[in-house]
Design a protein around this motif. Sequence first.
Motif, PDB file in Angstrom:
ATOM      1  N   GLU A   1      35.001  59.868  73.891  1.00 41.64           N
ATOM      2  CA  GLU A   1      36.088  58.895  74.189  1.00 41.64           C
ATOM      3  C   GLU A   1      35.651  57.999  74.984  1.00 41.64           C
ATOM      4  O   GLU A   1      34.435  57.695  74.899  1.00 41.64           O
ATOM      5  CB  GLU A   1      35.803  60.297  75.825  1.00 41.64           C
ATOM      6  CG  GLU A   1      37.066  58.864  76.891  1.00 41.64           C
ATOM      7  CD  GLU A   1      37.187  59.909  78.060  1.00 41.64           C
ATOM      8  OE1 GLU A   1      36.870  58.949  79.217  1.00 41.64           O
ATOM      9  OE2 GLU A   1      37.334  61.069  77.835  1.00 41.64           O
ATOM     10  N   LEU A   2      36.873  56.568  74.151  1.00 40.98           N
ATOM     11  CA  LEU A   2      36.507  55.416  74.326  1.00 40.98           C
ATOM     12  C   LEU A   2      36.720  54.693  75.508  1.00 40.98           C
ATOM     13  O   LEU A   2      36.268  53.934  76.301  1.00 40.98           O
ATOM     14  CB  LEU A   2      37.248  54.635  73.476  1.00 40.98           C
ATOM     15  CG  LEU A   2      37.018  54.821  71.549  1.00 40.98           C
ATOM     16  CD1 LEU A   2      37.786  54.192  70.843  1.00 40.98           C
ATOM     17  CD2 LEU A   2      35.856  54.222  71.331  1.00 40.98           C
ATOM     18  N   TRP A   3      37.663  55.533  76.932  1.00 42.82           N
ATOM     19  CA  TRP A   3      38.099  54.748  77.612  1.00 42.82           C
ATOM     20  C   TRP A   3      39.361  55.116  78.706  1.00 42.82           C
ATOM     21  O   TRP A   3      39.927  56.537  77.234  1.00 42.82           O
ATOM     22  CB  TRP A   3      39.139  53.707  77.474  1.00 42.82           C
ATOM     23  CG  TRP A   3      39.408  52.318  78.344  1.00 42.82           C
ATOM     24  CD1 TRP A   3      38.779  52.766  79.554  1.00 42.82           C
ATOM     25  CD2 TRP A   3      40.234  51.306  78.920  1.00 42.82           C
ATOM     26  NE1 TRP A   3      39.219  52.000  80.817  1.00 42.82           N
ATOM     27  CE2 TRP A   3      40.248  50.794  79.745  1.00 42.82           C
ATOM     28  CE3 TRP A   3      40.946  50.832  77.875  1.00 42.82           C
ATOM     29  CZ2 TRP A   3      40.835  50.122  80.056  1.00 42.82           C
ATOM     30  CZ3 TRP A   3      41.708  50.356  77.782  1.00 42.82           C
ATOM     31  CH2 TRP A   3      42.119  49.511  79.336  1.00 42.82           C
ATOM     32  N   THR A   4      39.104  55.747  79.863  1.00 48.35           N
ATOM     33  CA  THR A   4      39.723  56.943  80.633  1.00 48.35           C
ATOM     34  C   THR A   4      40.691  55.783  81.651  1.00 48.35           C
ATOM     35  O   THR A   4      40.422  54.319  82.423  1.00 48.35           O
ATOM     36  CB  THR A   4      39.716  58.064  81.221  1.00 48.35           C
ATOM     37  OG1 THR A   4      38.784  58.821  79.813  1.00 48.35           O
ATOM     38  CG2 THR A   4      40.218  58.220  81.757  1.00 48.35           C
ATOM     39  N   TRP A   5      42.600  55.763  81.409  1.00 46.49           N
ATOM     40  CA  TRP A   5      43.567  54.917  81.908  1.00 46.49           C
ATOM     41  C   TRP A   5      43.647  55.960  83.194  1.00 46.49           C
ATOM     42  O   TRP A   5      43.432  55.467  84.682  1.00 46.49           O
ATOM     43  CB  TRP A   5      44.483  54.933  81.239  1.00 46.49           C
ATOM     44  CG  TRP A   5      44.155  53.742  80.307  1.00 46.49           C
ATOM     45  CD1 TRP A   5      44.029  52.505  80.637  1.00 46.49           C
ATOM     46  CD2 TRP A   5      44.826  53.746  78.517  1.00 46.49           C
ATOM     47  NE1 TRP A   5      44.250  51.666  79.316  1.00 46.49           N
ATOM     48  CE2 TRP A   5      43.929  52.392  78.331  1.00 46.49           C
ATOM     49  CE3 TRP A   5      45.308  54.882  77.984  1.00 46.49           C
ATOM     50  CZ2 TRP A   5      44.976  53.054  76.816  1.00 46.49           C
ATOM     51  CZ3 TRP A   5      45.298  54.841  76.603  1.00 46.49           C
ATOM     52  CH2 TRP A   5      45.189  53.784  76.253  1.00 46.49           C
TER      53      TRP A   5
ATOM     54  N   SER B   1      43.595  59.199  77.905  1.00 44.91           N
ATOM     55  CA  SER B   1      42.729  58.501  77.341  1.00 44.91           C
ATOM     56  C   SER B   1      42.273  57.908  75.767  1.00 44.91           C
ATOM     57  O   SER B   1      43.473  58.360  75.406  1.00 44.91           O
ATOM     58  CB  SER B   1      41.081  59.435  77.853  1.00 44.91           C
ATOM     59  OG  SER B   1      41.861  59.995  76.835  1.00 44.91           O
TER      60      SER B   1
ATOM     61  N   GLU C   1      40.327  58.267  73.053  1.00 44.87           N
ATOM     62  CA  GLU C   1      39.561  59.242  72.449  1.00 44.87           C
ATOM     63  C   GLU C   1      39.640  59.619  71.186  1.00 44.87           C
ATOM     64  O   GLU C   1      40.865  59.777  70.358  1.00 44.87           O
ATOM     65  CB  GLU C   1      39.933  60.949  73.268  1.00 44.87           C
ATOM     66  CG  GLU C   1      38.414  62.063  72.778  1.00 44.87           C
ATOM     67  CD  GLU C   1      39.359  62.754  73.999  1.00 44.87           C
ATOM     68  OE1 GLU C   1      38.215  63.439  74.746  1.00 44.87           O
ATOM     69  OE2 GLU C   1      39.616  63.660  73.769  1.00 44.87           O
TER      70      GLU C   1
END
Length: 493
Positions: free
Chosen positions: A70-74, A79, A81
């Motif tokens: 996972e790179l980033w979750t908004w 996300s 991913e």
Amino acid sequence: MSELLTGWTSPDRALALPVTVAIPLLGIAALLLVRRNPNAREAASLLSGVALVVAVLGLWPVAGDDLRFELWTWLPGLSLEFALEPLGLLFATVAAVLWPVTTVFAAGYLRADGEHAQTRFFSFFALTIAAAMWIALSGNLVTLFIGYEIMTLATWPLVAHKGGADARRGARTYLVVLLTTSVGLLLPAIVWTWLLAGSTEFRPGGLLTGHAGTGVLTVLFALYLFGIGKAALMPVHRWLPAAMVAPTPVSALLHAVAVVKAGVFTVLKVAVYVFGLDTLGESGASRPVMWVAAFTVLAAAVVALRSDNLKRRLAYSTVSQLAYIVLAATLARDVALAGGALHMVTHAVGKITLFLCAGAIYVTAKKTKVSELDGLGRAMPWTFGAFLVATVSIVGLPPAGGMWSKWLLLLGTVDAEQFVMLAVLLVGSVLSLGYLMPITVRAFFRPPHGPLTHGEAHPAIAGPLTLTALGCVALFFAADAVLAPLTGILELP
């Protein structure tokens, strides 16, 4: 690399996913550093391709693991991913393996044709491959959509590479059609899916299962399939023949290595992980699009049959053959999906061979029309021999890999009791024989129009097309190995 990964813990192994995406980007940095030296620039591109092949093949032994990064979750359910799954691994392997082959061909072609801005060309080529890796390893619809749009923007300069009014016109059509379909249809479908399911994650059995009725599923499925413009389903196919103004290595990239394969890969992934085959089959949501796919198979084949320009004939052949894969998704049967996934691979290897042959013919003999090819096989036996092998694979005859993908597709129509579709696939294959086989017949058995003043293409051009032709035959014997990862998501006989 595979031994290294199997010795790591699962979170550490997941790092291989973003690293795989980053390899082509590192290749861009390397070739920009040596841009003033053509040999070093081409070597940097080739070594990047080889490194990517090693990285992707290293993922095969851990294909059964649930690798996620996972790179980033908004927001909840939204996300950025990466994840490893069988269909994505197949697409990544196709793009990775064909990249260095196309790089060698492109180097020979661009030099022979005296093309300008070669550093820019190889840079955007690598960026397109990075986008392909991003799409293949996407863990959800949001991540995939971002990679999908990056690929469109990365390939646009390649389509316009030659410059001039025709190139600008073709590139404009390419960009407008693909952006309009993705933003106007695909993006709303993704948002709708999130609102219904509360997530965009690719889920075995289908993300939408139990979240929508037949009417909603039917509309949503149509939004997805027409929104995925790279799959070239009629009537959103015009970008593909328009893009034939590009140099032939770009045509090979569009038709085999990345762009259209990103389209049909996304169609298959949406069918399996967003809708689920059971949900599609029981609801009948895919049937309206099934008829559109059938029409595309036949209509595009007829246009190809009537086209004298060689690249245009091959472009409409691609539109027709892609519709086979879309049809496989609409049948909603495991064996049909297996045939579609295998056809993604066999068509990639066969079609890249045909386009490399077209490029070899152009730079060596300066011929672009089918009617001008009489007797050329006597001067270019390797090129037209490779064309014949690829033709056999595209048509679906032994001993080439295309036979098995077509066979599984036919079994899928029988399993779904769609006998009209069975007839469509058979007629489509006969038409493909009609628009491809006369090319090699002309080249080998008709007398030339005049004296042949040239020989075979340069080894840097003839070598790659010979290698991919051998790949068509190798896939005849390796079909089971290609399908092996799919046993985890499909029930195969």
